[in-house]
Design an enzyme around this catalytic site. Structure first.
Site, PDB file in Angstrom:
ATOM      1  N   ASP A   1       0.827  -1.209   0.000  1.00 29.22           N
ATOM      2  CA  ASP A   1       0.000   0.000   0.000  1.00 29.22           C
ATOM      3  C   ASP A   1       0.858   1.255   0.000  1.00 29.22           C
ATOM      4  O   ASP A   1       0.482   2.271  -0.582  1.00 29.22           O
ATOM      5  CB  ASP A   1      -0.920   0.003   1.225  1.00 29.22           C
ATOM      6  CG  ASP A   1      -2.066  -0.987   1.071  1.00 29.22           C
ATOM      7  OD1 ASP A   1      -2.174  -1.615   0.001  1.00 29.22           O
ATOM      8  OD2 ASP A   1      -2.849  -1.147   2.029  1.00 29.22           O
ATOM      9  N   GLY A   2       2.022   1.200   0.637  1.00 26.47           N
ATOM     10  CA  GLY A   2       2.923   2.358   0.646  1.00 26.47           C
ATOM     11  C   GLY A   2       3.393   2.723  -0.747  1.00 26.47           C
ATOM     12  O   GLY A   2       3.575   3.905  -1.061  1.00 26.47           O
TER      13      GLY A   2
ATOM     14  N   ASN B   1      -4.400   8.606   2.333  1.00 28.80           N
ATOM     15  CA  ASN B   1      -4.661   7.940   3.613  1.00 28.80           C
ATOM     16  C   ASN B   1      -5.003   8.918   4.730  1.00 28.80           C
ATOM     17  O   ASN B   1      -6.079   8.870   5.300  1.00 28.80           O
ATOM     18  CB  ASN B   1      -3.453   7.106   4.037  1.00 28.80           C
ATOM     19  CG  ASN B   1      -3.596   5.650   3.647  1.00 28.80           C
ATOM     20  OD1 ASN B   1      -4.504   5.281   2.921  1.00 28.80           O
ATOM     21  ND2 ASN B   1      -2.690   4.822   4.130  1.00 28.80           N
TER      22      ASN B   1
ATOM     23  N   ASP C   1       0.238  13.047  21.607  1.00 25.50           N
ATOM     24  CA  ASP C   1       1.442  12.975  20.771  1.00 25.50           C
ATOM     25  C   ASP C   1       1.166  13.513  19.375  1.00 25.50           C
ATOM     26  O   ASP C   1       2.096  13.775  18.616  1.00 25.50           O
ATOM     27  CB  ASP C   1       1.936  11.534  20.663  1.00 25.50           C
ATOM     28  CG  ASP C   1       2.594  11.046  21.944  1.00 25.50           C
ATOM     29  OD1 ASP C   1       2.834  11.879  22.842  1.00 25.50           O
ATOM     30  OD2 ASP C   1       2.857   9.834  22.054  1.00 25.50           O
TER      31      ASP C   1
ATOM     32  N   SER D   1      -4.612   5.436  11.545  1.00 26.23           N
ATOM     33  CA  SER D   1      -5.758   5.730  12.405  1.00 26.23           C
ATOM     34  C   SER D   1      -6.239   4.479  13.134  1.00 26.23           C
ATOM     35  O   SER D   1      -6.543   4.515  14.335  1.00 26.23           O
ATOM     36  CB  SER D   1      -6.898   6.330  11.572  1.00 26.23           C
ATOM     37  OG  SER D   1      -8.058   6.521  12.352  1.00 26.23           O
TER      38      SER D   1
END
Length: 292
Positions: free
Chosen positions: A72-73, A147, A177, A191
């Site tokens: 997916d990257g 994304n 954070d 997420s």
């Protein structure tokens, strides 16, 4: 058909195998093959010298298809070439989970000829468009994300505060954070690992998901994708990180980040027998419960 092929910038054995199978199928089907320049440089001399293979550094609307080989990257990097050109993307999965890259290597010989014949369906995926005030040159030309857009701390273990407005109305200030604004496509990524919900790709929503929040009542929030989200960061350091999928920029705390739905979509190719629910069951092992 004019077909672009894009691969990851480091070559794995599984990627090499998938590319060789794909190349054979494309040649048999007399496709016009264009391979991204850097990816072709990693191939062996026989492939590089094949006169039937040309290269591309940029795409235009003359291309009928882009095939991404990796995970997916790799697709997230491929969309920076596709942008708003309306070119359908096929993902061949040589990575890990692969929610977007759903064609497995052992299915290439069946799936690609089907797709070249037009036997497929399109899943339109919404994107996020980002602007900053003042303008930041690092993201000005690739100011979109498939994304998510995430703001996070930099050079510190201390929390940051993310002041959040929705359509100019104050929501809250997250002590955390960081904060993720995710599309439905990105809901199965960063997420999800932070406790966010899975959203169906055709839902007209985004998700706000805090990263390790210190506000004990802070929970992920689903918002309409027509919402304009405005974010401001404060913290002990003078800078913070903003990531757009896999691209990262460092911004000063004086920056105002505005995020809204992009005015174009990415077209993901799906096989006719493929569904999002089926992908969920397979990738998240939802069907592995013994009681089922």
């Amino acid at each position: 058909m004019k077909v672009a092929v894009y691969g990851q910038n480091y070559l794995k054995e599984s990627t090499q195998k998938a590319f060789e199978i794909l190349l054979k199928i494309l040649l048999e089907n007399k496709a016009d093959i264009f391979v991204e320049t850097d990816f072709l440089k990693q191939q062996n001399g026989t492939i590089q010298s094949n006169s039937a293979i040309r290269t591309f550094e940029n795409l235009d609307k003359s291309y009928g298809l882009l095939i991404s080989i990796g995970g997916d990257g790799t697709i997230l990097r491929a969309i920076t070439y596709v942008r708003d050109l309306d070119i359908p993307i096929v993902g061949i999965n040589t990575g890990r989970l692969g929610f977007l890259a759903t064609v497995q290597t052992d299915a290439i010989e069946i799936a690609i000829p089907e797709i070249l014949k037009g036997d497929y369906k399109i899943s339109e995926r919404s994107l996020l468009s980002v602007s900053t005030s003042p303008i930041n040159s690092d993201i000005e030309h690739t100011n979109f994300a498939l994304n998510e857009v995430a703001l996070s701390r930099k050079n510190t273990t201390s929390m940051i505060t993310v002041e959040t407005h929705l359509n100019d109305e104050y929501l809250t200030s997250y002590w955390a954070d960081g904060l993720i604004l995710s599309t439905p496509t990105g809901s199965t990524g960063y997420s999800l690992s932070c406790g966010g919900p899975v959203i169906a790709p055709d839902a007209n929503n985004f998700a706000l998901t805090p990263i390790a929040p210190h506000n004990l009542s802070a929970r992920p929030l689903i918002i309409p994708d027509s919402t304009v989200v405005t974010l401001r960061v404060d913290g002990r350091e003078d800078q913070f990180l903003m990531s757009l999928d896999s691209r990262i920029a460092t911004l000063p705390n004086t920056t105002t980040v505005t995020i809204k739905k992009a005015d174009f979509v990415i077209k993901m190719v799906e096989r006719l027998d493929e569904t999002f629910l089926d992908t969920l069951r397979k990738k998240l092992l939802w069907g592995e419960d013994r009681r089922n």
